[in-house]
Design an enzyme around this catalytic site. Structure first.
Site, PDB file in Angstrom:
ATOM      1  N   TYR A  60      -4.030  24.199 -44.803  1.00  0.00           N
ATOM      2  CA  TYR A  60      -4.947  23.059 -44.712  1.00  0.00           C
ATOM      3  C   TYR A  60      -4.459  21.900 -45.584  1.00  0.00           C
ATOM      4  O   TYR A  60      -4.489  20.744 -45.152  1.00  0.00           O
ATOM      5  CB  TYR A  60      -6.338  23.504 -45.146  1.00  0.00           C
ATOM      6  CG  TYR A  60      -7.406  22.433 -45.004  1.00  0.00           C
ATOM      7  CD1 TYR A  60      -7.868  22.053 -43.757  1.00  0.00           C
ATOM      8  CD2 TYR A  60      -7.962  21.829 -46.131  1.00  0.00           C
ATOM      9  CE1 TYR A  60      -8.850  21.077 -43.622  1.00  0.00           C
ATOM     10  CE2 TYR A  60      -8.948  20.862 -46.005  1.00  0.00           C
ATOM     11  CZ  TYR A  60      -9.390  20.489 -44.755  1.00  0.00           C
ATOM     12  OH  TYR A  60     -10.365  19.524 -44.632  1.00  0.00           O
ATOM     13  N   SER A  99      -8.163  14.383 -46.616  1.00  0.00           N
ATOM     14  CA  SER A  99      -8.854  15.230 -47.585  1.00  0.00           C
ATOM     15  C   SER A  99      -8.237  15.010 -48.959  1.00  0.00           C
ATOM     16  O   SER A  99      -7.087  14.572 -49.074  1.00  0.00           O
ATOM     17  CB  SER A  99      -8.711  16.705 -47.183  1.00  0.00           C
ATOM     18  OG  SER A  99      -9.136  17.560 -48.230  1.00  0.00           O
TER      19      SER A  99
END
Length: 285
Positions: free
Chosen positions: A181, A168
């Site tokens: 995250y 990501s």
């Protein structure tokens, strides 16, 4: 679906974890268009099988399998079922992952008043649930490591095999509110590089795709209000994305096909490719 270009994956077995998700379902459809046999692994067998039936109806080869990426025994059972159905894995896409509210703060910044009086509707860094942070980290990092342990052993005895992890943009620059995250995806990027080196002598290439901002089930509540209007966070994201929009699953297809094709990317190993509409390139001024 229409793909930007075709590669030859005839007789290749592609295993996709989290395969019925928003992004990975697009991966499955695209790779099926290129002739691959798609093993869709998902925590929910019904949605995996539904997607498989849609791919088959469109002329592809696919089957859905139940698998929990945090349970090695579950993954081993899925591997055995995949092998019985299609044969051993050639390409592994570690797509399972995501965030959880228990690893998320309410505000972007900690203010003095947040320390003075506890508020039931405000989760500060100090209020984060350790079990929630652990779940997010495990889902993304162990959810990449365990499937690789289970499927890569067979891949190591074959030629032209590849692993593609899903990182990501959070791995490059952590976003506010989602420390668990961001940290987990940074671990996935680092692990991608480690695996690329570790597997280099047995011929398995390992790379990752780092999507920018895409609307998924996990981030829907952060990006849109219940009435469908964009949240202030969406405004900030789009203002910081030079292309001025969220990505769509189709925006990842070209990068995916390139990394899967041994002829196109056979000397590409250990890279994390951003697909972010220019987000990482923009300084904000």
């Amino acid at each position: 679906m229409k793909i930007p270009f075709e590669i030859d994956l005839k007789d290749k077995v592609v295993v996709v974890t989290g395969g019925a998700g928003v992004l990975c379902s697009g991966f499955c459809r695209a790779l099926a268009k290129c002739g691959a046999k798609i093993a869709i692994l998902d925590l929910h067998a019904d949605v995996a099988k539904k997607l498989a039936s849609e791919i088959v109806a469109d002329g592809g080869i696919a089957e859905g399998f139940e698998a929990n990426v945090l349970d090695k025994a579950s993954l081993e059972a899925a591997r055995d079922a995949v092998e019985e159905t299609f044969g051993t894995c050639d390409i592994l896409i570690n797509g399972a992952g995501g965030n959880n509210p228990r690893g998320t703060t309410t505000k972007e910044y900690l203010f003095p008043e947040d320390l003075e009086k506890a508020q039931s509707d405000v989760v500060t860094f100090f209020d984060l649930d350790p079990s929630g942070v652990e779940f997010v980290f495990n889902l993304n990092f162990l959810g990449t490591l365990l499937p690789t342990q289970v499927f890569a052993r067979d891949m190591a005895s074959k030629k032209g095999c590849s692993i593609i992890n899903i990182s990501s943009m959070n791995a490059f620059c952590p976003l506010t509110k989602i420390p668990a995250y961001s940290g987990a995806k940074a671990a996935v990027s680092n692990f991608t590089q480690w695996l690329a080196v570790h597997f280099s002598k047995v011929g398995i290439r390992v790379n990752a795709i780092a999507p920018g901002f895409f609307v998924t089930a996990q981030n829907q509540a952060l990006l849109y209000n219940p009435d469908g209007t964009p949240t202030p966070r969406t405004g900030k994201i789009l203002a910081a994305t030079p292309m001025g929009r969220f990505g769509t699953p189709d925006d990842l297809t070209g990068t995916l096909l390139w990394l899967c094709d041994e002829g196109a990317s056979g000397f590409v190993n250990g890279v994390v490719v951003p697909v972010d509409g220019g987000f990482a390139a923009y300084s904000g001024v």
